[in-house]
Scaffold this active site. Sequence first.
Site, PDB file in Angstrom:
ATOM      1  N   CYS A   1      17.583  64.066  74.441  1.00  0.00           N
ATOM      2  CA  CYS A   1      17.812  62.729  74.995  1.00  0.00           C
ATOM      3  C   CYS A   1      19.173  62.564  75.709  1.00  0.00           C
ATOM      4  CB  CYS A   1      17.608  61.651  73.942  1.00  0.00           C
ATOM      5  SG  CYS A   1      18.099  62.078  72.281  1.00  0.00           S
TER       6      CYS A   1
ATOM      7  N   ARG B   1      18.277  72.932  64.917  1.00  0.00           N
ATOM      8  CA  ARG B   1      18.721  72.013  63.872  1.00  0.00           C
ATOM      9  C   ARG B   1      19.037  72.826  62.620  1.00  0.00           C
ATOM     10  NH1 ARG B   1      14.459  66.948  64.948  1.00  0.00           N
ATOM     11  NH2 ARG B   1      15.034  66.715  67.157  1.00  0.00           N
TER      12      ARG B   1
ATOM     13  N   GLN C   1       9.768  71.654  71.628  1.00  0.00           N
ATOM     14  CA  GLN C   1       9.156  70.336  71.504  1.00  0.00           C
ATOM     15  C   GLN C   1       8.635  69.889  72.862  1.00  0.00           C
ATOM     16  OE1 GLN C   1      11.763  66.941  70.441  1.00  0.00           O
ATOM     17  NE2 GLN C   1      10.437  66.665  68.669  1.00  0.00           N
TER      18      GLN C   1
ATOM     19  N   ASP D   1       8.983  67.391  74.551  1.00  0.00           N
ATOM     20  CA  ASP D   1       9.876  66.239  74.537  1.00  0.00           C
ATOM     21  C   ASP D   1       9.733  65.423  75.817  1.00  0.00           C
ATOM     22  OD1 ASP D   1      11.718  64.719  73.279  1.00  0.00           O
ATOM     23  OD2 ASP D   1      13.415  66.091  73.516  1.00  0.00           O
TER      24      ASP D   1
ATOM     25  N   HIS E   1      11.095  61.529  77.749  1.00  0.00           N
ATOM     26  CA  HIS E   1      11.896  60.309  77.706  1.00  0.00           C
ATOM     27  C   HIS E   1      11.527  59.425  78.891  1.00  0.00           C
ATOM     28  CE1 HIS E   1      14.252  63.059  75.147  1.00  0.00           C
ATOM     29  NE2 HIS E   1      14.428  61.953  74.440  1.00  0.00           N
TER      30      HIS E   1
ATOM     31  N   LYS F   1      10.940  53.731  65.110  1.00  0.00           N
ATOM     32  CA  LYS F   1       9.995  54.656  65.729  1.00  0.00           C
ATOM     33  C   LYS F   1       8.616  54.539  65.097  1.00  0.00           C
ATOM     34  CE  LYS F   1      11.563  58.417  62.719  1.00  0.00           C
ATOM     35  NZ  LYS F   1      11.784  59.870  62.593  1.00  0.00           N
TER      36      LYS F   1
ATOM     37  N   HIS G   1      11.681  57.424  73.572  1.00  0.00           N
ATOM     38  CA  HIS G   1      11.543  58.845  73.256  1.00  0.00           C
ATOM     39  C   HIS G   1      10.100  59.058  72.800  1.00  0.00           C
ATOM     40  CE1 HIS G   1      16.074  59.067  72.400  1.00  0.00           C
ATOM     41  NE2 HIS G   1      15.819  57.782  72.337  1.00  0.00           N
TER      42      HIS G   1
END
Length: 451
Positions: free
Chosen positions: A132, A161, A179, A181, A183, A265, A312
């Site tokens: 992000c 992570r 991921q 991912d 946005h 979320k 997200h």
Amino acid sequence: MIIRNIGIRRCTRRLLSTNIRDESSTNTNHAISNKQLLYTTDAASPGSIFFLPHGTRILNKLIQFMKNQQIKYGFQEVVTPLIFKTKLWKKSGHWDNYKDDMFKVVGFDMSKEEIPHESIEEHEYGLKPMNCPSHCMIFAKFDRSYNELPVRYSDFSSLHRNEASGALSGLTRVRRFHQDDGHIFCNVSHIDQEIKNTLDLIKNTYGVFGINEVEYYLSTRPDKYIGEIATWDEAETQLKKVLDASTETGSWQIREGDGAFYGPKIDVLLTDAFDKKHQVGTIQLDFQLPKRFDLKYVAEDGSRNNQPILIHRAVFGSLERFFAILLDHYQGKWPFWINPRQAVIIPINESHIEKAEELQRKLCGDIINSQDEISPLTGFNFHVDVDKRAATVGHRTKEAIQSGYSYIILIGDKDIANGTFSIRSRDDRKVSNLTGEEIYHKFIDLERSYQ
């Protein structure tokens, strides 16, 4: 005291049961992987997966599938750096709220930096745990107008992570992962439709894999958060409104205090073959990062201080975790379209090998069959092997079924004389006689329909 002890015993049984399910799932995944040569791990990089050639075929198929869906929903793919200076993570709020789960990176030779006498903060980096901040940076690089919104970025970069070593578990709990991912930078009027689109994509995607038991949770403000409570309340109200209005989610539940530090979320959970729940997809509403990165766009009335809202979202979530769920779900019997071993051709004897390899080239498509020096970018190309060992046909067929090939194709004298091939699936002994062209188009139809 008696009640408490009973509670402890019940809790202990639940924990033991969960650990047994985790271990059973991991052991099953390892067993299938070892048999089909999908992935491996090594203590030299704990929590990181080495995808072997056949596992990489599956991973790439998942990524390509999602890239096509992202295009359909208006996303533009970007590629962003792996490490950023500490000051960026402080700006985004991750350093104060997430640094214990991050990896810090510092170069050994400070003389390689532009200004080696600067503070250590200028030379200290963090491996990115999420995309992000980098997407916010891209949005901020250019002047934006209301008629550009929503701006949608997707990113498949690897993320890191720092999970505790004792918590690492096969594919489901790793330190390095990928991921799907995404946005979305939008305004208030876009929120409902963008979240509805994502819920539709989640339902349709899981449906392709025959996964229909999906649970939805609204995760609310945690104890450790950034921003104003009023802003959080507004964001939670927005998500509740969309969940209530969506026919995809049915009944949904609240998980108090389980939101991200920057916003509430919607979490999407799937249950694997061992009744263990896994979080996969997520939709997060964020008013904080746009403010921290001072993101602006020009409104229809010409005003310039309009702050976008950031959504997200991920559908697979961690591709490694989704891979593990599919391993449990299919037990190694992959559907044709995602199978790393789609077909094997078995010549009856040596005199049939040439015809077998000719068919292999046809089914593998233009990449192998091209007469040009450079293979084409697009086309239908299937993973087809030829088993020309001296073993009996029965033995080779049995091994092909055990290895998970979707189709077994036999070639003998009669097949060559008729200009056809004998083809059967791994789950059905019924044999069909088809030409090479008919087999190729059969495979195309199977891939197009995600079978």
